[in-house]
Design a protein around this motif. Structure first.
Motif, PDB file in Angstrom:
ATOM      1  N   THR A  29     -81.926 -22.569  72.125  1.00  0.00           N
ATOM      2  CA  THR A  29     -82.876 -22.610  70.949  1.00  0.00           C
ATOM      3  C   THR A  29     -82.118 -21.782  69.896  1.00  0.00           C
ATOM      4  OG1 THR A  29     -84.688 -22.906  72.175  1.00  0.00           O
ATOM      5  CG2 THR A  29     -84.932 -22.034  69.789  1.00  0.00           C
ATOM      6  N   ARG A  30     -81.563 -20.699  70.377  1.00  0.00           N
ATOM      7  CA  ARG A  30     -80.747 -19.733  69.526  1.00  0.00           C
ATOM      8  C   ARG A  30     -79.542 -20.356  68.958  1.00  0.00           C
ATOM      9  NH1 ARG A  30     -83.090 -15.886  66.614  1.00  0.00           N
ATOM     10  NH2 ARG A  30     -83.595 -14.220  67.639  1.00  0.00           N
ATOM     11  N   MET A  31     -78.725 -21.254  69.819  1.00  0.00           N
ATOM     12  CA  MET A  31     -77.572 -21.987  69.566  1.00  0.00           C
ATOM     13  C   MET A  31     -77.925 -23.256  68.548  1.00  0.00           C
ATOM     14  SD  MET A  31     -75.758 -21.738  73.142  1.00  0.00           S
ATOM     15  CE  MET A  31     -74.305 -22.691  72.612  1.00  0.00           C
ATOM     16  N   ASP A  32     -79.187 -23.546  68.190  1.00  0.00           N
ATOM     17  CA  ASP A  32     -79.637 -24.533  67.323  1.00  0.00           C
ATOM     18  C   ASP A  32     -79.334 -25.812  68.171  1.00  0.00           C
ATOM     19  OD1 ASP A  32     -80.445 -23.309  65.254  1.00  0.00           O
ATOM     20  OD2 ASP A  32     -78.496 -22.870  64.536  1.00  0.00           O
ATOM     21  N   PHE A  33     -79.564 -26.096  69.342  1.00  0.00           N
ATOM     22  CA  PHE A  33     -79.581 -27.245  70.070  1.00  0.00           C
ATOM     23  C   PHE A  33     -80.791 -28.071  69.817  1.00  0.00           C
ATOM     24  CE2 PHE A  33     -76.408 -25.678  72.858  1.00  0.00           C
ATOM     25  CZ  PHE A  33     -75.780 -26.523  73.485  1.00  0.00           C
ATOM     26  N   ALA A  34     -80.759 -29.473  69.764  1.00  0.00           N
ATOM     27  CA  ALA A  34     -81.955 -30.193  69.421  1.00  0.00           C
ATOM     28  C   ALA A  34     -82.981 -30.093  70.409  1.00  0.00           C
ATOM     29  CB  ALA A  34     -81.526 -31.717  69.356  1.00  0.00           C
ATOM     30  N   VAL A  35     -84.331 -30.264  70.047  1.00  0.00           N
ATOM     31  CA  VAL A  35     -85.197 -30.087  71.003  1.00  0.00           C
ATOM     32  C   VAL A  35     -85.423 -31.169  72.368  1.00  0.00           C
ATOM     33  CG1 VAL A  35     -87.934 -30.477  71.361  1.00  0.00           C
ATOM     34  CG2 VAL A  35     -87.117 -29.497  69.305  1.00  0.00           C
ATOM     35  N   CYS A  64     -74.233 -16.953  84.935  1.00  0.00           N
ATOM     36  CA  CYS A  64     -73.536 -16.589  83.692  1.00  0.00           C
ATOM     37  C   CYS A  64     -73.395 -17.714  82.790  1.00  0.00           C
ATOM     38  CB  CYS A  64     -72.105 -16.268  84.394  1.00  0.00           C
ATOM     39  SG  CYS A  64     -70.933 -15.972  82.855  1.00  0.00           S
ATOM     40  N   LEU A  65     -73.785 -17.361  81.516  1.00  0.00           N
ATOM     41  CA  LEU A  65     -73.973 -18.259  80.558  1.00  0.00           C
ATOM     42  C   LEU A  65     -72.760 -18.096  79.320  1.00  0.00           C
ATOM     43  CD1 LEU A  65     -77.562 -18.560  79.520  1.00  0.00           C
ATOM     44  CD2 LEU A  65     -76.325 -19.957  81.117  1.00  0.00           C
ATOM     45  N   GLU A  66     -72.224 -19.127  78.983  1.00  0.00           N
ATOM     46  CA  GLU A  66     -70.988 -18.888  77.917  1.00  0.00           C
ATOM     47  C   GLU A  66     -71.467 -19.605  76.685  1.00  0.00           C
ATOM     48  OE1 GLU A  66     -66.763 -19.154  78.706  1.00  0.00           O
ATOM     49  OE2 GLU A  66     -67.151 -18.592  80.885  1.00  0.00           O
ATOM     50  N   ALA A  67     -71.835 -18.957  75.831  1.00  0.00           N
ATOM     51  CA  ALA A  67     -72.447 -19.585  74.544  1.00  0.00           C
ATOM     52  C   ALA A  67     -71.295 -19.602  73.446  1.00  0.00           C
ATOM     53  CB  ALA A  67     -73.586 -18.756  73.979  1.00  0.00           C
ATOM     54  N   GLY A  68     -70.680 -20.800  73.254  1.00  0.00           N
ATOM     55  CA  GLY A  68     -69.810 -21.031  71.958  1.00  0.00           C
ATOM     56  C   GLY A  68     -70.412 -21.564  70.799  1.00  0.00           C
ATOM     57  N   ALA A 104     -76.168 -33.279  81.634  1.00  0.00           N
ATOM     58  CA  ALA A 104     -75.035 -32.100  81.256  1.00  0.00           C
ATOM     59  C   ALA A 104     -73.919 -32.953  80.859  1.00  0.00           C
ATOM     60  CB  ALA A 104     -74.568 -31.193  82.427  1.00  0.00           C
ATOM     61  N   LYS A 105     -72.919 -32.557  79.929  1.00  0.00           N
ATOM     62  CA  LYS A 105     -71.800 -33.171  79.487  1.00  0.00           C
ATOM     63  C   LYS A 105     -70.754 -33.049  80.590  1.00  0.00           C
ATOM     64  CE  LYS A 105     -67.994 -32.272  76.400  1.00  0.00           C
ATOM     65  NZ  LYS A 105     -67.247 -31.214  75.410  1.00  0.00           N
ATOM     66  N   ASP A 106     -70.764 -31.853  81.501  1.00  0.00           N
ATOM     67  CA  ASP A 106     -69.870 -31.879  82.615  1.00  0.00           C
ATOM     68  C   ASP A 106     -70.661 -31.132  83.880  1.00  0.00           C
ATOM     69  OD1 ASP A 106     -67.324 -32.013  84.155  1.00  0.00           O
ATOM     70  OD2 ASP A 106     -67.200 -29.980  83.623  1.00  0.00           O
ATOM     71  N   CYS A 107     -70.629 -31.390  85.094  1.00  0.00           N
ATOM     72  CA  CYS A 107     -70.917 -30.816  85.938  1.00  0.00           C
ATOM     73  C   CYS A 107     -70.194 -30.600  87.268  1.00  0.00           C
ATOM     74  CB  CYS A 107     -72.401 -31.600  86.427  1.00  0.00           C
ATOM     75  SG  CYS A 107     -73.237 -30.788  87.946  1.00  0.00           S
ATOM     76  N   ARG A 108     -69.912 -29.645  87.787  1.00  0.00           N
ATOM     77  CA  ARG A 108     -69.253 -29.437  89.094  1.00  0.00           C
ATOM     78  C   ARG A 108     -70.331 -28.723  90.094  1.00  0.00           C
ATOM     79  NH1 ARG A 108     -66.659 -27.598  84.794  1.00  0.00           N
ATOM     80  NH2 ARG A 108     -66.510 -25.497  85.174  1.00  0.00           N
ATOM     81  N   ARG A 118     -72.466 -23.220  94.541  1.00  0.00           N
ATOM     82  CA  ARG A 118     -72.176 -22.937  93.094  1.00  0.00           C
ATOM     83  C   ARG A 118     -72.409 -24.551  92.194  1.00  0.00           C
ATOM     84  NH1 ARG A 118     -66.929 -19.751  90.777  1.00  0.00           N
ATOM     85  NH2 ARG A 118     -67.600 -19.607  88.809  1.00  0.00           N
ATOM     86  N   ILE A 119     -73.031 -24.206  91.102  1.00  0.00           N
ATOM     87  CA  ILE A 119     -73.095 -25.240  90.183  1.00  0.00           C
ATOM     88  C   ILE A 119     -72.586 -24.722  88.769  1.00  0.00           C
ATOM     89  CG2 ILE A 119     -74.563 -27.017  89.163  1.00  0.00           C
ATOM     90  CD1 ILE A 119     -76.309 -26.974  91.575  1.00  0.00           C
ATOM     91  N   VAL A 120     -71.717 -25.394  87.968  1.00  0.00           N
ATOM     92  CA  VAL A 120     -71.263 -25.261  86.826  1.00  0.00           C
ATOM     93  C   VAL A 120     -71.575 -26.334  85.853  1.00  0.00           C
ATOM     94  CG1 VAL A 120     -69.274 -24.538  85.386  1.00  0.00           C
ATOM     95  CG2 VAL A 120     -69.486 -23.532  87.703  1.00  0.00           C
ATOM     96  N   MET A 121     -72.148 -26.216  84.867  1.00  0.00           N
ATOM     97  CA  MET A 121     -72.600 -27.170  83.946  1.00  0.00           C
ATOM     98  C   MET A 121     -72.349 -26.921  82.541  1.00  0.00           C
ATOM     99  SD  MET A 121     -76.358 -28.131  85.399  1.00  0.00           S
ATOM    100  CE  MET A 121     -77.214 -26.565  85.429  1.00  0.00           C
ATOM    101  N   THR A 122     -71.897 -27.972  81.699  1.00  0.00           N
ATOM    102  CA  THR A 122     -71.660 -27.825  80.581  1.00  0.00           C
ATOM    103  C   THR A 122     -72.449 -28.576  79.531  1.00  0.00           C
ATOM    104  OG1 THR A 122     -69.328 -27.220  81.004  1.00  0.00           O
ATOM    105  CG2 THR A 122     -69.838 -27.881  78.441  1.00  0.00           C
ATOM    106  N   PHE A 123     -73.152 -27.926  78.469  1.00  0.00           N
ATOM    107  CA  PHE A 123     -73.873 -28.876  77.331  1.00  0.00           C
ATOM    108  C   PHE A 123     -73.418 -28.666  76.301  1.00  0.00           C
ATOM    109  CE2 PHE A 123     -76.493 -27.024  81.032  1.00  0.00           C
ATOM    110  CZ  PHE A 123     -77.152 -28.036  81.432  1.00  0.00           C
ATOM    111  N   SER A 124     -73.305 -29.893  75.444  1.00  0.00           N
ATOM    112  CA  SER A 124     -72.898 -29.751  74.205  1.00  0.00           C
ATOM    113  C   SER A 124     -73.878 -30.166  73.012  1.00  0.00           C
ATOM    114  CB  SER A 124     -71.498 -30.989  74.361  1.00  0.00           C
ATOM    115  OG  SER A 124     -70.961 -30.879  72.909  1.00  0.00           O
ATOM    116  N   LYS A 125     -73.712 -29.498  71.913  1.00  0.00           N
ATOM    117  CA  LYS A 125     -74.782 -30.055  71.002  1.00  0.00           C
ATOM    118  C   LYS A 125     -74.547 -31.359  70.432  1.00  0.00           C
ATOM    119  CE  LYS A 125     -74.715 -26.087  68.614  1.00  0.00           C
ATOM    120  NZ  LYS A 125     -74.891 -25.176  67.275  1.00  0.00           N
ATOM    121  N   GLY A 126     -73.304 -31.944  70.588  1.00  0.00           N
ATOM    122  CA  GLY A 126     -73.056 -33.178  69.900  1.00  0.00           C
ATOM    123  C   GLY A 126     -73.431 -34.233  70.885  1.00  0.00           C
ATOM    124  N   SER A 127     -73.023 -34.335  72.125  1.00  0.00           N
ATOM    125  CA  SER A 127     -73.296 -35.301  73.123  1.00  0.00           C
ATOM    126  C   SER A 127     -73.729 -34.851  74.421  1.00  0.00           C
ATOM    127  CB  SER A 127     -72.024 -36.133  73.297  1.00  0.00           C
ATOM    128  OG  SER A 127     -70.881 -35.239  73.827  1.00  0.00           O
TER     129      SER A 127
END
Length: 129
Positions: A29-35, A64-68, A104-108, A118-127
């Motif tokens: 929410t702080r990163m302005d992701f859509a609802v 561990c979250l990496e917020a870009g 997720a955009k990417d999931c390992r 271990r699960i690593v997921m990437t979420f993108s605001k655009g897609s």
């Protein structure tokens, strides 16, 4: 691009999944992701926890979250897990993995001795997924 790193460790117990979902959705929410994207992230967090915690009776989970600027990466890792019995059924694992890949955009997913550790997921605001 500056990336903020947030780390959280908690006991590997299902009772902490709801607070974890709230924590990660707050970051999104702080990163302005859509609802709708935040709802996808919360679903993915739940599925990741199902995969990792289904037969765990002890240990810790480190998140561990990496917020870009436009992406959020979530790295879920079991630390010193103790297991109750047999590994989770493959059918439920496949379904959860399909859900994660859709959200997720990417999931390992990393396994150790036939168990998800271990699960690593990437979420993108655009897609999403």
């Amino acid at each position: 691009m500056k990336r903020d790193i947030l780390t959280l460790t908690f006991p590997a117990k299902a009772q902490y999944v709801l607070p974890l979902r709230l924590y990660i959705s707050g970051v999104a929410t702080r990163m302005d992701f859509a609802v709708d994207a935040i709802e996808d992230i919360k679903t993915a967090v739940s599925e990741a926890c199902v995969l990792l915690l289904s037969d765990v009776t002890g240990g810790d989970m480190r998140i561990c979250l990496e917020a870009g600027d436009n992406e959020l990466e979530a790295d879920f890792c079991l630390e010193r897990p103790r297991y109750a019995g047999e590994a989770a059924a493959e059918n439920s694992t496949e379904l959860s993995q399909m859900i994660l890949e859709a959200m997720a955009k990417d999931c390992r997913i990393t396994e150790n001795d036939g168990r998800n550790t271990r699960i690593v997921m990437t979420f993108s605001k655009g897609s999403m997924g």
